[in-house]
Scaffold this motif. Sequence first.
Motif, PDB file in Angstrom:
ATOM      1  N   ILE A 250       0.724  -1.149   0.073  1.00 23.88           N
ATOM      2  CA  ILE A 250      -0.177  -0.098   0.011  1.00 23.88           C
ATOM      3  C   ILE A 250       0.837   1.303   0.093  1.00 23.88           C
ATOM      4  CG2 ILE A 250      -1.656   1.172   1.532  1.00 23.88           C
ATOM      5  CD1 ILE A 250      -2.847  -1.334   0.189  1.00 23.88           C
ATOM      6  N   TYR A 251       2.097   1.229   0.407  1.00 21.21           N
ATOM      7  CA  TYR A 251       2.807   2.387   0.823  1.00 21.21           C
ATOM      8  C   TYR A 251       3.872   2.563  -0.139  1.00 21.21           C
ATOM      9  CZ  TYR A 251      -0.422   2.941   4.694  1.00 21.21           C
ATOM     10  OH  TYR A 251      -1.577   2.985   5.202  1.00 21.21           O
ATOM     11  N   ALA A 252       4.063   1.692  -1.183  1.00 28.13           N
ATOM     12  CA  ALA A 252       5.069   2.044  -2.355  1.00 28.13           C
ATOM     13  C   ALA A 252       4.494   1.695  -3.537  1.00 28.13           C
ATOM     14  CB  ALA A 252       6.436   0.957  -2.094  1.00 28.13           C
ATOM     15  N   LYS A 253       3.136   2.029  -3.705  1.00 27.53           N
ATOM     16  CA  LYS A 253       2.292   2.087  -4.832  1.00 27.53           C
ATOM     17  C   LYS A 253       3.202   2.722  -6.032  1.00 27.53           C
ATOM     18  CE  LYS A 253      -2.483   2.058  -2.983  1.00 27.53           C
ATOM     19  NZ  LYS A 253      -3.686   2.616  -2.648  1.00 27.53           N
ATOM     20  N   ILE A 254       2.834   2.452  -7.039  1.00 23.44           N
ATOM     21  CA  ILE A 254       3.700   3.089  -8.106  1.00 23.44           C
ATOM     22  C   ILE A 254       3.462   4.412  -8.383  1.00 23.44           C
ATOM     23  CG2 ILE A 254       2.503   2.452 -10.336  1.00 23.44           C
ATOM     24  CD1 ILE A 254       5.367   1.977 -11.349  1.00 23.44           C
ATOM     25  N   ASP A 255       1.996   4.770  -8.232  1.00 23.57           N
ATOM     26  CA  ASP A 255       1.517   6.116  -8.044  1.00 23.57           C
ATOM     27  C   ASP A 255       2.007   7.203  -7.067  1.00 23.57           C
ATOM     28  OD1 ASP A 255      -0.180   4.596  -6.880  1.00 23.57           O
ATOM     29  OD2 ASP A 255      -1.871   5.432  -7.609  1.00 23.57           O
ATOM     30  N   THR A 256       1.966   6.435  -5.699  1.00 28.44           N
ATOM     31  CA  THR A 256       2.631   6.870  -4.373  1.00 28.44           C
ATOM     32  C   THR A 256       4.086   7.218  -4.716  1.00 28.44           C
ATOM     33  OG1 THR A 256       1.404   5.827  -3.182  1.00 28.44           O
ATOM     34  CG2 THR A 256       3.177   6.455  -2.405  1.00 28.44           C
ATOM     35  N   ASP A 257       4.706   6.493  -5.162  1.00 27.17           N
ATOM     36  CA  ASP A 257       6.411   6.727  -5.622  1.00 27.17           C
ATOM     37  C   ASP A 257       6.390   7.818  -6.556  1.00 27.17           C
ATOM     38  OD1 ASP A 257       7.016   4.967  -3.765  1.00 27.17           O
ATOM     39  OD2 ASP A 257       8.041   3.534  -4.790  1.00 27.17           O
ATOM     40  N   LEU A 258       5.580   7.747  -7.527  1.00 26.37           N
ATOM     41  CA  LEU A 258       5.743   8.766  -8.658  1.00 26.37           C
ATOM     42  C   LEU A 258       5.217  10.163  -8.070  1.00 26.37           C
ATOM     43  CD1 LEU A 258       3.964   7.205 -11.897  1.00 26.37           C
ATOM     44  CD2 LEU A 258       6.617   7.772 -11.754  1.00 26.37           C
ATOM     45  N   ALA A 259       4.225  10.114  -7.253  1.00 28.01           N
ATOM     46  CA  ALA A 259       3.919  11.518  -6.509  1.00 28.01           C
ATOM     47  C   ALA A 259       5.356  12.135  -5.569  1.00 28.01           C
ATOM     48  CB  ALA A 259       2.741  11.308  -5.523  1.00 28.01           C
ATOM     49  N   SER A 260       6.008  11.055  -5.064  1.00 27.63           N
ATOM     50  CA  SER A 260       6.737  11.424  -4.295  1.00 27.63           C
ATOM     51  C   SER A 260       8.171  11.790  -5.101  1.00 27.63           C
ATOM     52  CB  SER A 260       7.272  10.147  -3.297  1.00 27.63           C
ATOM     53  OG  SER A 260       8.488  10.358  -2.818  1.00 27.63           O
ATOM     54  N   ALA A 261       8.303  11.433  -6.192  1.00 26.18           N
ATOM     55  CA  ALA A 261       9.473  11.622  -7.135  1.00 26.18           C
ATOM     56  C   ALA A 261       9.284  12.796  -7.750  1.00 26.18           C
ATOM     57  CB  ALA A 261       9.404  10.507  -8.393  1.00 26.18           C
ATOM     58  N   MET A 262       7.996  13.270  -7.991  1.00 30.75           N
ATOM     59  CA  MET A 262       7.832  14.455  -8.702  1.00 30.75           C
ATOM     60  C   MET A 262       7.563  15.597  -7.621  1.00 30.75           C
ATOM     61  SD  MET A 262       8.182  13.454 -11.615  1.00 30.75           S
ATOM     62  CE  MET A 262       7.816  11.814 -12.645  1.00 30.75           C
ATOM     63  N   MET A 263       6.907  15.572  -6.519  1.00 26.00           N
ATOM     64  CA  MET A 263       7.026  16.328  -5.585  1.00 26.00           C
ATOM     65  C   MET A 263       8.249  16.578  -5.103  1.00 26.00           C
ATOM     66  SD  MET A 263       4.478  18.665  -4.513  1.00 26.00           S
ATOM     67  CE  MET A 263       2.643  17.881  -3.927  1.00 26.00           C
ATOM     68  N   SER A 264       9.325  15.890  -4.916  1.00 26.19           N
ATOM     69  CA  SER A 264      10.504  16.321  -4.354  1.00 26.19           C
ATOM     70  C   SER A 264      11.291  17.130  -5.478  1.00 26.19           C
ATOM     71  CB  SER A 264      11.319  14.948  -4.221  1.00 26.19           C
ATOM     72  OG  SER A 264      11.790  14.357  -5.533  1.00 26.19           O
ATOM     73  N   ILE A 265      10.931  17.226  -6.672  1.00 23.84           N
ATOM     74  CA  ILE A 265      11.605  18.125  -7.648  1.00 23.84           C
ATOM     75  C   ILE A 265      11.404  19.743  -7.217  1.00 23.84           C
ATOM     76  CG2 ILE A 265      11.763  19.054  -9.892  1.00 23.84           C
ATOM     77  CD1 ILE A 265      10.471  16.319 -10.870  1.00 23.84           C
ATOM     78  N   ASN A 266      12.475  20.345  -7.319  1.00 26.21           N
ATOM     79  CA  ASN A 266      12.311  21.947  -6.702  1.00 26.21           C
ATOM     80  C   ASN A 266      11.148  22.577  -7.388  1.00 26.21           C
ATOM     81  OD1 ASN A 266      14.942  20.946  -7.029  1.00 26.21           O
ATOM     82  ND2 ASN A 266      15.491  22.695  -6.033  1.00 26.21           N
ATOM     83  N   ALA A 267      10.210  23.378  -6.615  1.00 25.19           N
ATOM     84  CA  ALA A 267       9.490  24.305  -7.136  1.00 25.19           C
ATOM     85  C   ALA A 267       7.952  23.345  -7.570  1.00 25.19           C
ATOM     86  CB  ALA A 267       9.656  25.302  -8.332  1.00 25.19           C
ATOM     87  N   VAL A 268       8.078  22.142  -7.294  1.00 24.24           N
ATOM     88  CA  VAL A 268       6.802  21.612  -7.763  1.00 24.24           C
ATOM     89  C   VAL A 268       5.667  21.567  -6.716  1.00 24.24           C
ATOM     90  CG1 VAL A 268       5.691  19.152  -8.223  1.00 24.24           C
ATOM     91  CG2 VAL A 268       7.828  19.878  -9.296  1.00 24.24           C
ATOM     92  N   LYS A 269       4.504  21.939  -6.978  1.00 19.70           N
ATOM     93  CA  LYS A 269       3.484  22.325  -5.938  1.00 19.70           C
ATOM     94  C   LYS A 269       2.036  21.416  -6.208  1.00 19.70           C
ATOM     95  CE  LYS A 269       3.881  25.009  -3.302  1.00 19.70           C
ATOM     96  NZ  LYS A 269       4.762  24.831  -1.910  1.00 19.70           N
ATOM     97  N   GLY A 270       2.474  20.389  -7.305  1.00 19.64           N
ATOM     98  CA  GLY A 270       1.032  19.496  -7.434  1.00 19.64           C
ATOM     99  C   GLY A 270       1.604  18.434  -8.381  1.00 19.64           C
ATOM    100  N   VAL A 271       1.043  17.195  -8.173  1.00 23.15           N
ATOM    101  CA  VAL A 271       1.161  16.079  -8.786  1.00 23.15           C
ATOM    102  C   VAL A 271      -0.071  15.518  -9.030  1.00 23.15           C
ATOM    103  CG1 VAL A 271       2.269  13.861  -8.883  1.00 23.15           C
ATOM    104  CG2 VAL A 271       3.340  15.694  -7.697  1.00 23.15           C
ATOM    105  N   GLU A 272      -0.334  15.117 -10.639  1.00 23.84           N
ATOM    106  CA  GLU A 272      -1.469  14.444 -10.997  1.00 23.84           C
ATOM    107  C   GLU A 272      -1.081  13.020 -11.566  1.00 23.84           C
ATOM    108  OE1 GLU A 272      -4.589  17.765 -11.682  1.00 23.84           O
ATOM    109  OE2 GLU A 272      -3.449  17.383 -13.190  1.00 23.84           O
TER     110      GLU A 272
END
Lengths: 367, 367, 367, 367
Positions: free
Chosen positions: B224-246
């Motif tokens: 449940i906590y390493a869903k591929i969308d969860t990890d993608l959200a984490s990956a993208m949100m960690s990029i500088n200046a990112v404020k939303g992930v879809e």
Amino acid sequence: MSMNTFGHLFRFTTWGESHGPALGATVDGCPPGIELNEEMLQIWLDKRKPGTSKYTTQRREADQVEILSGVFEGKTTGTPIQLMIRNTDQRSKDYGDISEKFRPGHADITYFQKYGIRDYRGGGRSSARETAARVAAGGIARAALAQLIPSLEIKGYMTQIGPNGIIGERDMSEIDNNPFWVPSAVTAKNWADYLDDIRKSGSSVGAVVEVVAKGAPAGLGAPIYAKIDTDLASAMMSINAVKGVEIGEGMNAAMLTGKENADEIRMGPDGPEYMSNHAGGILGGISTGQDLVVRFAVKPTSSILTSRKTVTKSGKDTDLITKGRHDPCVGIRAVPVGEAMMACVILDHFLLHRGQNGAEPLGVFGK
Amino acid sequence: MSMNTFGHLFRFTTWGESHGPALGATVDGCPPGIELNEEMLQIWLDKRKPGTSKYTTQRREADQVEILSGVFEGKTTGTPIQLMIRNTDQRSKDYGDISEKFRPGHADITYFQKYGIRDYRGGGRSSARETAARVAAGGIARAALAQLIPSLEIKGYMTQIGPNGIIGERDMSEIDNNPFWVPSAVTAKNWADYLDDIRKSGSSVGAVVEVVAKGAPAGLGAPIYAKIDTDLASAMMSINAVKGVEIGEGMNAAMLTGKENADEIRMGPDGPEYMSNHAGGILGGISTGQDLVVRFAVKPTSSILTSRKTVTKSGKDTDLITKGRHDPCVGIRAVPVGEAMMACVILDHFLLHRGQNGAEPLGVFGK
Amino acid sequence: MSMNTFGHLFRFTTWGESHGPALGATVDGCPPGIELNEEMLQIWLDKRKPGTSKYTTQRREADQVEILSGVFEGKTTGTPIQLMIRNTDQRSKDYGDISEKFRPGHADITYFQKYGIRDYRGGGRSSARETAARVAAGGIARAALAQLIPSLEIKGYMTQIGPNGIIGERDMSEIDNNPFWVPSAVTAKNWADYLDDIRKSGSSVGAVVEVVAKGAPAGLGAPIYAKIDTDLASAMMSINAVKGVEIGEGMNAAMLTGKENADEIRMGPDGPEYMSNHAGGILGGISTGQDLVVRFAVKPTSSILTSRKTVTKSGKDTDLITKGRHDPCVGIRAVPVGEAMMACVILDHFLLHRGQNGAEPLGVFGK
Amino acid sequence: MSMNTFGHLFRFTTWGESHGPALGATVDGCPPGIELNEEMLQIWLDKRKPGTSKYTTQRREADQVEILSGVFEGKTTGTPIQLMIRNTDQRSKDYGDISEKFRPGHADITYFQKYGIRDYRGGGRSSARETAARVAAGGIARAALAQLIPSLEIKGYMTQIGPNGIIGERDMSEIDNNPFWVPSAVTAKNWADYLDDIRKSGSSVGAVVEVVAKGAPAGLGAPIYAKIDTDLASAMMSINAVKGVEIGEGMNAAMLTGKENADEIRMGPDGPEYMSNHAGGILGGISTGQDLVVRFAVKPTSSILTSRKTVTKSGKDTDLITKGRHDPCVGIRAVPVGEAMMACVILDHFLLHRGQNGAEPLGVFGK
């Protein structure tokens, strides 16, 4: 590895299936000496539990939580806390049909493809019942936060259901007065009518939930890959049916210019004060001391009474109407789940910060 | 703990500051026997590197990557791969003013509050230069994926800049023909004019980036906590200046009904085929075999030539104009970063799945 | 973080106290499709359970394990498996005296110092009852290994009790015929007499346990910090009362010359064959395909009937005789625990290797 | 996952091969504000570096460490610290013969079997040169500990070489006066003669190293699977050539009775005082405040001038004499490595404890 585990220092591992004997959470890393009992957790579980209004599934689950370890004479001991919730109203016969057919929009097909085997009863592990365990774990986080950050207040509410937003001004005192936790009495009435129609037509609809934490200190968040916004994104995206996560301005940040977006600062009596909060209380992955603001979109429940095209395990085309007891808007019950995840993330980062940097604030203005 | 580390089995730890001697990534868990050399990584770094058009910062960095370990006679050995990029054009004097003043919208103030000390030169660790290390690590992931999932294609592009979306039909063949990686020649021209105005006025603007992976197999993602969308959200949100992930429909999922949203399925010659992709290729956190679709919003650069209110380390109010060399739209250079993170997440989940479940597909239709 | 969690891909988190309602293990990462039921686990728990001979504590615990999740129709589903063992024979009144006095040689005092609070009943979390959860988790590992590495055999036995070693030749067929799991009938008789004296005098004694795994493939182990010997050392040292861990020659390796110690190799029909096994089946942290040999020393039980000097919570000097039901040689019941940990480490490394390197052997001689 | 990473909150990842361009460590989680420069690290590297006496390999490596990130104006910033050591004296031609033949007792064969490819030059990743990176990381831990636990002193020394122990009383002031770091002048002379003979005969011999930390506070260690002794066992067993690890009495604990082994306690002016230290300063995985005592056995170097039977990559039997520059007793240079690992474990657990429990002691006697 964190397949079923969330968090760094305050960590919980959830377990259990929708129609197994029980589900729960193994919570590790809770500070010792925190007052805790089952009643304190039950409050939050009751908020999430099914069957509380006609807008949620009619499955009747007491969602009674038991603490099996880690608490002694009413206080946490610093050892793992096992939380167990027995499943009581399983009616597995309702789900016989879907042992062979995959419900479109559900995880049935991907669990089958990944594992070759799945507990199809009620979605098994992929059921939103898993979120009961999160809410229980979040209750522990809240208990710890009440002692560690007394100023902290976490509040979740819906801001959108289908195409309908909040009408007029927000009134936070209204949140607990309606089944949608929407901060507006007039909106609640409007949404009730809307969702009644959806429900009666056998359809479902999506929603947006916002969770705000007031009173979190500056300095929480561990850049680069455990930024507090990164962990919030991960926390919320891991909730069933969530398809988007926003911090502060969120996707709307794309529309703004640098002048509009950057929150200006002035010195206040207790430290820096921000003149706006486009950032959602986070800069560079670290909390600013402003309100932490996260929002997430929940897709409509895929279990609907309309016939949809799908396939069978045997590889045949078929059509499926999903009977059973379902939420017309699963976003409603996601509100306490979002709150729980916010609590867990804040506690985790409080401990992480205290571990690396110590309890005292490090950067002091004017020193 | 994963403060500066991303990934489960394929893991990278980035290090380095904007104006230190070097920055890089320590990449662990790469499968052995993968062909790899510096030229293969340089292709991707050149795509991200500053100064390639007038729409990106004029800082001149060669961004030349060196492989210091983990590769022998042109192949990976399964041991850690150290990637180092020397900083060459640091001009630290440009930043003298901000040692005392905190730039609004930047991480300057939160790093100070968290750590009590910060390398203020060019934002130090919080600078977007850190993303060069991700792009290099992503190059390794791509090299491994080329051998492990030959069908896979990852492509990123911008879909919005400020209030401007894509005009007309998308033409994917246009992506590499314009400085915005936008799949539309007419849009590229329109955006060029728009951004020229922004740039000349000393302002900046936000953007939306979309990254799509075609050809990923079904079954990737660890609920449940390493869903591929969860990890993608984490990956993208960690990029500088990112404020939303879809993912897929993203925030828009809130607007839809269950009937509209659930993707219907029919059996095709090679397995199930979906009649739409609202889900963005992910159900229950596991890939369906469809295109994986993630989108993220990048806020406008906070360094602008307009005077903004802020405070000093001494706790005084002041005003600040941020000179120096900056991107008018930092979203542009986020495109290769998003691609790199997508590659890392897919490789990581491929290895994770192979570890728990084996290389062979487990759920086979009609068996 | 792994405070109460062991393993990388095959991970278990244990929870529970000696005198709480229950204890157990949350097992994550088990491959799907493994045959599993409670009887398969109970076999191993029965081996460890107290009260089976006069040489173990007379506490009467059924140690009945329940599977609460992760198994469907007799097979694992790839989701977390919750194992629960109810505590039934707690007799907490036996322990009243030690709520105030710290038993010398026990964790009572350090738990108090660390956490400021402790469940003093039977040692709470620090009790060796925690190892029941490991044995249950190890049973899952064994079930998975039976399918994944059918050639594997794991066997533990005692090689020393107090100053007494094994008399004469080892006879592995004798292991299950005596309460010490010692591979020698004559030794078993000799030790029985020795331990009877110890027991009657109210004293206790230490022991050495050896665990051997035959049939593990070459290539398991992830250097540098997840070497298979590193993980075995960690696994065994985490068992209550263990004070030393040895691989192959162990501490004796210090006595040898390079000529004596290095195991020579000759090519056999199925690959390399070693002419000796000083290395304990591990070179550079990776298995060679020989027997994996680990040994650990268990200190004597600290709960004895002799009066010992200690202090109270109030900071006063006092003396203490520890009554209650205790093992005269806790090393005996450590045998199945050591076996369980060996099984978990091997499965974990099998999955880890398969994840990074794939299922097929990579280095093939003569190719 | 922690394949090349050690630690929980204070974590380092080592990288690099014996004959690659460089090796190093990426150190994450160091507290901010710690004074640090290259000279502070070089002291420890010089202690480990080869060629300092005739008893260590004659390879000439300056082992000059460079800090590439994470330090600003002489202080740590809380961001990752990259440490790089260039390899300068590689003489790869010395190793040509072993590209095809596997050295018995070395990791050559297992790396080949695991990965199918290996950097055979000087053992590649499996070379003890990797320990230089640990010593550098340990230097950072020591710098942080000097500020956080000023009372702490860590000291390593040899207690055995081949069959020879320490002669007479230990004199700790002698440790730095001889090439063996043995606390006895007369022993040093005796060992020098012994090792000269070994060296001249082209053979090698094993050793035992003891590392003691004085002044560590009570309460460090996170039961059950991150006990401080578990982590010390893991730390030491991960060092090249180590085959056994002991805490306190170690393997000898098996010989003792409960009466002999349990350390009695009396109240002293500053808290509890122990009348002996059989436990090595650890009870239940948590430090008692006494000396932390760990010991490990290092096997003899496998590279010797005697011909040994082995096989080739082509699957043929052959014989091998390992020429090149080798340590006659690799245990000598393991002393500073053991010290470094001790420092890292203590710092890590200090931070971990502070994270979960706060900086203040929790259990106070007489309160």
